[in-house]
Design a protein around this motif. Structure first.
Motif, PDB file in Angstrom:
ATOM      1  N   GLU A  18       0.845  -1.202   0.000  1.00 16.85           N
ATOM      2  CA  GLU A  18       0.000   0.000   0.000  1.00 16.85           C
ATOM      3  C   GLU A  18       0.871   1.239   0.000  1.00 16.85           C
ATOM      4  O   GLU A  18       1.875   1.301   0.700  1.00 16.85           O
ATOM      5  CB  GLU A  18      -0.895   0.020   1.244  1.00 16.85           C
ATOM      6  CG  GLU A  18      -1.892  -1.089   1.292  1.00 16.85           C
ATOM      7  CD  GLU A  18      -2.675  -1.084   2.595  1.00 16.85           C
ATOM      8  OE1 GLU A  18      -2.231  -0.455   3.576  1.00 16.85           O
ATOM      9  OE2 GLU A  18      -3.718  -1.732   2.628  1.00 16.85           O
ATOM     10  N   PHE A  20       0.202   5.632  -0.001  1.00 15.66           N
ATOM     11  CA  PHE A  20      -0.809   6.683   0.094  1.00 15.66           C
ATOM     12  C   PHE A  20      -0.389   7.864  -0.765  1.00 15.66           C
ATOM     13  O   PHE A  20       0.756   8.307  -0.722  1.00 15.66           O
ATOM     14  CB  PHE A  20      -1.005   7.089   1.556  1.00 15.66           C
ATOM     15  CG  PHE A  20      -1.506   5.954   2.394  1.00 15.66           C
ATOM     16  CD1 PHE A  20      -2.849   5.633   2.406  1.00 15.66           C
ATOM     17  CD2 PHE A  20      -0.638   5.185   3.137  1.00 15.66           C
ATOM     18  CE1 PHE A  20      -3.322   4.567   3.149  1.00 15.66           C
ATOM     19  CE2 PHE A  20      -1.093   4.119   3.886  1.00 15.66           C
ATOM     20  CZ  PHE A  20      -2.437   3.808   3.894  1.00 15.66           C
ATOM     21  N   VAL A  38      -5.404   5.699  -1.652  1.00 16.35           N
ATOM     22  CA  VAL A  38      -4.574   4.517  -1.440  1.00 16.35           C
ATOM     23  C   VAL A  38      -4.329   3.841  -2.775  1.00 16.35           C
ATOM     24  O   VAL A  38      -5.257   3.643  -3.565  1.00 16.35           O
ATOM     25  CB  VAL A  38      -5.270   3.513  -0.485  1.00 16.35           C
ATOM     26  CG1 VAL A  38      -4.419   2.281  -0.287  1.00 16.35           C
ATOM     27  CG2 VAL A  38      -5.586   4.161   0.834  1.00 16.35           C
ATOM     28  N   GLN A  81      -8.151   8.190   4.802  1.00 12.49           N
ATOM     29  CA  GLN A  81      -7.224   7.138   4.404  1.00 12.49           C
ATOM     30  C   GLN A  81      -7.792   5.762   4.729  1.00 12.49           C
ATOM     31  O   GLN A  81      -7.730   4.851   3.916  1.00 12.49           O
ATOM     32  CB  GLN A  81      -5.918   7.319   5.183  1.00 12.49           C
ATOM     33  CG  GLN A  81      -4.722   7.522   4.331  1.00 12.49           C
ATOM     34  CD  GLN A  81      -3.467   7.661   5.173  1.00 12.49           C
ATOM     35  OE1 GLN A  81      -3.339   7.068   6.239  1.00 12.49           O
ATOM     36  NE2 GLN A  81      -2.535   8.449   4.673  1.00 12.49           N
ATOM     37  N   GLU A  82      -8.333   5.642   5.923  1.00 11.06           N
ATOM     38  CA  GLU A  82      -8.819   4.331   6.388  1.00 11.06           C
ATOM     39  C   GLU A  82      -9.982   3.825   5.548  1.00 11.06           C
ATOM     40  O   GLU A  82     -10.033   2.645   5.206  1.00 11.06           O
ATOM     41  CB  GLU A  82      -9.226   4.456   7.874  1.00 11.06           C
ATOM     42  CG  GLU A  82      -9.041   3.205   8.682  1.00 11.06           C
ATOM     43  CD  GLU A  82      -7.771   2.404   8.376  1.00 11.06           C
ATOM     44  OE1 GLU A  82      -7.915   1.207   8.059  1.00 11.06           O
ATOM     45  OE2 GLU A  82      -6.658   2.935   8.444  1.00 11.06           O
ATOM     46  N   ARG A  85      -8.603   2.795   2.198  1.00 11.16           N
ATOM     47  CA  ARG A  85      -7.849   1.546   2.356  1.00 11.16           C
ATOM     48  C   ARG A  85      -8.810   0.356   2.377  1.00 11.16           C
ATOM     49  O   ARG A  85      -8.597  -0.646   1.684  1.00 11.16           O
ATOM     50  CB  ARG A  85      -7.055   1.617   3.656  1.00 11.16           C
ATOM     51  CG  ARG A  85      -6.100   0.515   3.861  1.00 11.16           C
ATOM     52  CD  ARG A  85      -5.209   0.867   5.072  1.00 11.16           C
ATOM     53  NE  ARG A  85      -4.250  -0.187   5.247  1.00 11.16           N
ATOM     54  CZ  ARG A  85      -4.235  -0.988   6.300  1.00 11.16           C
ATOM     55  NH1 ARG A  85      -5.116  -0.838   7.260  1.00 11.16           N
ATOM     56  NH2 ARG A  85      -3.331  -1.938   6.388  1.00 11.16           N
ATOM     57  N   ARG A  89      -9.138  -2.619  -0.555  1.00  5.40           N
ATOM     58  CA  ARG A  89      -9.021  -4.040  -0.196  1.00  5.40           C
ATOM     59  C   ARG A  89     -10.293  -4.803  -0.572  1.00  5.40           C
ATOM     60  O   ARG A  89     -10.217  -5.937  -1.025  1.00  5.40           O
ATOM     61  CB  ARG A  89      -8.719  -4.191   1.291  1.00  5.40           C
ATOM     62  CG  ARG A  89      -7.300  -3.798   1.632  1.00  5.40           C
ATOM     63  CD  ARG A  89      -7.045  -3.752   3.122  1.00  5.40           C
ATOM     64  NE  ARG A  89      -5.621  -3.666   3.367  1.00  5.40           N
ATOM     65  CZ  ARG A  89      -4.880  -4.680   3.782  1.00  5.40           C
ATOM     66  NH1 ARG A  89      -5.418  -5.834   4.022  1.00  5.40           N
ATOM     67  NH2 ARG A  89      -3.587  -4.527   3.957  1.00  5.40           N
TER      68      ARG A  89
END
Length: 139
Positions: A18, A20, A38, A81-82, A85, A89
């Motif tokens: 990963e 960013f 991401v 970001q989370e 991410r 995924r």
């Protein structure tokens, strides 16, 4: 080698790299300061897929796959970001699940005798129309 999609997803998430990057879109000044998007990179060979699943995976990946055999997914739909991410995924997992699905076999259509004669009559009529479109001859 011939394990299901969940094992391949586990392997993928273990081998994914990963990074960013700065995202575009909504977020005001924050989007210019914080790297919220991401980018996921994964070698397709690390998945150890069965040959037919591998072929379907390459087909589904399309332009997301590089010449070196890496899948590059960029997730930038959200402001954090989370969330991006998790989104990246999940998209990768869905791609792997789709590759494991067997395509449905196409059932051959069957035509009865009446349908066959009607089709041939239609073709003859259409052929006659087209045959009448030739050059005009002045005899």
């Amino acid at each position: 080698m011939a394990d299901g999609p969940e094992a391949a997803i586990e392997r993928a998430l273990a081998h994914v790299e990963e990074s960013f990057i700065a995202a575009a879109g909504p977020g005001g000044q924050n989007v210019n300061k914080v790297a919220t998007a991401v980018q996921l990179r994964l070698s397709i060979y690390a998945l150890r897929l069965a040959p037919e699943v591998f072929a379907r995976f390459k087909e589904l990946a399309g332009s997301k796959m590089t010449a070196k055999g890496e899948i590059v997914l960029t997730a930038r739909r959200f402001r954090t970001q989370e969330q991006n991410r998790a989104d990246g995924r999940e998209r990768l997992s869905e791609l792997i699940r789709e590759a494991h699905k067997l395509p449905e076999k196409r059932a051959k259509s069957r035509l009865n005798r009446v349908g066959k004669t009607q089709r041939l009559e239609g073709k003859k009529k259409r052929g006659a129309v087209k045959a009448g479109r030739g050059k005009v001859r002045l005899d």
